[in-house]
Design a protein around this motif. Structure first.
Motif, PDB file in Angstrom:
ATOM      1  N   PHE A 207     -14.370 -25.414   1.148  1.00  0.00           N
ATOM      2  CA  PHE A 207     -13.882 -26.782   0.947  1.00  0.00           C
ATOM      3  C   PHE A 207     -12.869 -27.180   2.014  1.00  0.00           C
ATOM      4  CE2 PHE A 207     -16.465 -26.871  -2.409  1.00  0.00           C
ATOM      5  CZ  PHE A 207     -16.039 -26.433  -3.642  1.00  0.00           C
ATOM      6  N   MET A 208     -12.118 -26.187   2.557  1.00  0.00           N
ATOM      7  CA  MET A 208     -11.109 -26.484   3.573  1.00  0.00           C
ATOM      8  C   MET A 208     -11.686 -26.448   4.983  1.00  0.00           C
ATOM      9  SD  MET A 208      -7.840 -24.396   1.943  1.00  0.00           S
ATOM     10  CE  MET A 208      -6.662 -25.109   3.093  1.00  0.00           C
ATOM     11  N   GLY A 209     -12.980 -26.107   5.127  1.00  0.00           N
ATOM     12  CA  GLY A 209     -13.633 -26.114   6.429  1.00  0.00           C
ATOM     13  C   GLY A 209     -13.491 -24.826   7.211  1.00  0.00           C
ATOM     14  N   ASN A 210     -12.969 -23.765   6.615  1.00  0.00           N
ATOM     15  CA  ASN A 210     -12.810 -22.473   7.290  1.00  0.00           C
ATOM     16  C   ASN A 210     -14.071 -21.646   7.034  1.00  0.00           C
ATOM     17  OD1 ASN A 210     -12.008 -20.116   8.465  1.00  0.00           O
ATOM     18  ND2 ASN A 210     -10.099 -19.900   7.298  1.00  0.00           N
ATOM     19  N   PHE A 211     -15.165 -21.966   7.760  1.00  0.00           N
ATOM     20  CA  PHE A 211     -16.470 -21.386   7.473  1.00  0.00           C
ATOM     21  C   PHE A 211     -16.535 -19.904   7.868  1.00  0.00           C
ATOM     22  CE2 PHE A 211     -18.031 -25.909   8.425  1.00  0.00           C
ATOM     23  CZ  PHE A 211     -17.672 -26.300   7.147  1.00  0.00           C
ATOM     24  N   THR A 212     -15.828 -19.500   8.900  1.00  0.00           N
ATOM     25  CA  THR A 212     -15.897 -18.105   9.361  1.00  0.00           C
ATOM     26  C   THR A 212     -15.343 -17.152   8.300  1.00  0.00           C
ATOM     27  OG1 THR A 212     -15.653 -18.828  11.644  1.00  0.00           O
ATOM     28  CG2 THR A 212     -15.221 -16.501  11.165  1.00  0.00           C
ATOM     29  N   ASP A 213     -14.123 -17.470   7.800  1.00  0.00           N
ATOM     30  CA  ASP A 213     -13.538 -16.613   6.769  1.00  0.00           C
ATOM     31  C   ASP A 213     -14.333 -16.686   5.471  1.00  0.00           C
ATOM     32  OD1 ASP A 213     -10.088 -17.256   7.774  1.00  0.00           O
ATOM     33  OD2 ASP A 213     -11.591 -15.802   8.497  1.00  0.00           O
ATOM     34  N   ALA A 214     -14.880 -17.872   5.183  1.00  0.00           N
ATOM     35  CA  ALA A 214     -15.702 -18.004   3.973  1.00  0.00           C
ATOM     36  C   ALA A 214     -16.922 -17.094   4.059  1.00  0.00           C
ATOM     37  CB  ALA A 214     -16.136 -19.459   3.780  1.00  0.00           C
TER      38      ALA A 214
END
Length: 672
Positions: A260-267
């Motif tokens: 949801f916060m746009g941090n796709f790599t860590d997600a």
């Protein structure tokens, strides 16, 4: 760019409610010391049972397999020694192991068994822990209002013993129940109290659950930075305690917030880690949540092909949870009905007992009166005569009442039979609607959503249209069968027999089924040349032909062949639908025309509701015909039925032959 309103969409899926918190903290030495103590005490007595239970509890969050092994041995020893306390904790440990696997029904059974033993022993301390466990189970089963009843009972007992650690656990679980009810103010009140106590006790193992719940509240309140902070704290505590199930949950929670916060790599990293750990635990609920968050991440990254596949995987698993919940609701309704029925029977029995007691009392009074008046012979004779006459009146009245009761019982039994039949119709309709109809609609909804928001190209959408059309067509046929069956069961269907041309009706059904056959590359052919006039209900026979041909298409792979033929004798025509498809397994052939609704998926995963053949048998027999089949697994099946010939058969009426093959409309009409 994130999908529109991601938080609103996340609320449509069941929250990752906190799993069962440990109700008792091991006060014995470390795990290696427990193993040493077990090795030094091999005697199968009560002391070893207690050691086994304590060791099993220490392994619960680290290695459920080892925890289960020790709990099973403790239960065997306790049962052999009739050691109630050992049985309670062994069953409770086995219940916690089932929780890590997502088997909530098994956990409920084991916990209830322990609870009954504790109630028989009147052990309040143990009851407070088991009440806490029951509350957690109901919360995970999406019944938080039932959970609050047990959790508040647990809290009252724990406050009586003034055990701060145990009080904090129940406060946390009450917060979880209010979180499931979306009463966030109450949830925060209890969670803050639990956090304060656990911080004062430096209970990092317990803080993991509380921080997780606070993170979920923050997500519902759309405070994403706070949610991320709480889930990071929860993850640290779970890793410190080596809580494998908690590690999976915290990784999933972090992945969703980061998406949801746009941090796709860590997600992506957290999702991968959660999948790897859960592959060992095999928790079905976390598996479903994984695919839901994976779909959100793929959609946010505009990988719509992967999003669609993961959405389908999530839908399949979510349907399993929906069906399980529906089964639980049906089971609870049945239990409630049985309890009310027994209560009514008890009331009737009590009334009958009162009547019998009153009759006995009257008889005693009469006997006493006769003894007192025995000295006067004439009075005795008179009294005996009156008693005899009165007894006759009472006997006639009693017989009349018995007849009335018998008639009422007969009426009640008929009404119960009718209600049970209607309940079966209702349950079957709900089962078809909830399972077989929701799946294609859910996939269609997902595709239309992507197309509506311009997240999928029209060329990609057209790629799925054939598959969607086939699913919708099969769903339409299932709806026809279900409505015909429900109408037949609930109010009956009258036969409207008339003379009609069976060949013409067959050709019309070929026109309707040609697209399904063309999509599967199946040759559809009938060998009926010339008009065949029969006397029956045309709509019923149309439904029979449609079901038999549609079943043949369903279980015939591409390149196969389906042939419809007819043989006429003096009074009837015998119609046969023959295919060279997969055939019916021998062990299932006895179920085809029985009252057991039998359905399997077709060669391309086509679904059915199990009513078609049952309905076809009923319609054929209503029209004075009979139906049968022959099938060889792997070689195909043939279904045959008879229809009475019309008395006005006209040999000069024209007939038709139609062949449908491959992808085109290769139809051919031959006039005879």
């Amino acid at each position: 760019m994130l999908p529109a309103n991601p938080l609103r969409r996340c609320l449509m899926i069941p929250l990752y409610l906190v799993m069962l918190a440990p109700a008792v903290r091991a006060q014995s030495p470390a795990t290696d010391s427990l193993e040493t103590a077990l090795h030094q005490h091999p005697e199968p007595d009560q002391a070893r049972a207690d050691l086994l239970n304590t060791t099993s509890r220490s392994y619960f969050t680290k290695n459920p397999v080892i925890a289960e092994k020790y709990a099973v041995e403790a239960l065997e020893i306790s049962q052999r020694l009739n050691y109630s306390k050992g049985k309670i904790w062994a069953q409770r440990n086995l219940a916690l192991v089932e929780n890590t696997r997502g088997n909530l029904d098994k956990q409920m059974q084991l916990t209830l068994s322990s609870l009954k033993l504790a109630e028989s022993m009147n052990d309040e301390h143990t009851l407070s822990i088991l009440y806490n466990d029951m509350g957690n189970i109901f919360t995970e089963q999406n019944s938080p209002r039932d959970a609050l009843i047990y959790l508040h009972k647990s809290l009252v007992i724990k406050k009586k013993f003034k055990e701060a650690s145990e009080i904090s656990k129940t406060l946390n679980n009450i917060g979880s129940a209010y979180l499931a009810l979306h009463i966030l103010d109450s949830a925060l009140l209890y969670l803050r109290q639990a956090e304060e106590i656990k911080i004062s006790l430096n209970d990092r193992r317990g803080l993991a659950y509380t921080y997780e719940n606070l993170g979920l509240v923050s997500m519902l309140q759309r405070r994403l930075p706070d949610a991320l902070r709480y889930h990071e704290l929860s993850s640290e505590c779970y890793h410190d305690a080596d809580n494998q199930l908690g590690i999976v949950k915290s990784s999933l929670n972090l992945a969703e917030v980061q998406t949801f916060m746009g941090n796709f790599t860590d997600a992506e990293k957290n999702l991968t880690h959660a999948y790897e750990v859960n592959s060992t635990l095999k928790n079905v609920k976390n598996d479903m949540i994984y695919y839901k968050i994976r779909y959100e991440l793929d959609s946010a990254r505009k990988d719509y092909q992967a999003a669609f596949e993961h959405f389908k995987a999530f839908t399949d698993r979510n349907m399993g949870f929906f069906n399980l919940e529906k089964s639980r609701q049906i089971s609870r309704s049945q239990e409630k009905y049985e309890a009310e029925k027994k209560q009514q029977e008890n009331v009737l029995l009590k009334k009958e007992q009162q009547i019998h007691l009153a009759t006995i009392q009257q008889q005693r009074i009469l006997v006493l009166s006769a003894a007192l008046l025995f000295v006067i012979l004439l009075m005795i004779t008179f009294i005996l005569y009156r008693m005899y006459k009165r007894q006759q009146v009472l006997t006639r009245a009693l017989n009349s009442k018995n007849q009335e009761v018998s008639l009422q019982n007969h009426i009640i039994l008929e009404q119960n039979t009718t209600l049970e039949s209607l309940n079966q119709v209702k349950d079957k309709i709900f089962s078809v609607i909830s399972h077989d109809l929701r799946s294609p609609l859910a996939i269609l909804e997902g595709l239309l959503f992507l197309l509506k928001d311009e997240k999928i190209e029209p060329e990609q959408f057209r790629y799925y249209t054939d598959e969607l059309w086939r699913d919708v067509k099969n769903t339409a046929y299932m709806m026809d069968n279900m409505l015909q069956w429900a109408s037949n069961q609930m109010k009956g269907i009258g036969v409207r027999a008339d003379d009609f041309d069976l060949t013409l009706l067959l050709n019309q059904e070929f026109e309707l089924l040609q697209t399904l056959a063309r999509q599967k590359d199946v040759m559809l052919h009938h060998e009926i040349n010339g008009a065949v006039l029969v006397y029956a209900d045309p709509e019923m026979i149309r439904m029979v032909l449609r079901n038999l041909i549609n079943n043949a298409i369903k279980f015939t792979p591409g390149g196969g062949r389906i042939t419809v033929s007819a043989r006429i004798d003096k009074t009837a025509v015998e119609v046969m639908v023959r295919d060279n498809g997969t055939g019916i397994p021998m062990e299932n052939q006895h179920r085809i025309f029985s009252n057991i609704y039998y359905s399997t998926n077709g060669t391309r995963n086509e679904k059915g509701c199990g009513l078609g053949l049952h309905l076809s048998k009923d319609f054929v027999e209503r029209n004075h015909g009979r139906i049968w089949f022959h099938s060889t697994p792997g070689s195909g099946s043939s279904f045959s039925f008879t229809v009475p010939l019309s008395e006005e058969t006209d040999a000069n009426v024209r007939g038709y032959t139609l062949i449908l093959q491959n992808g085109g409309t290769n139809g051919m009409s031959v006039l005879k």
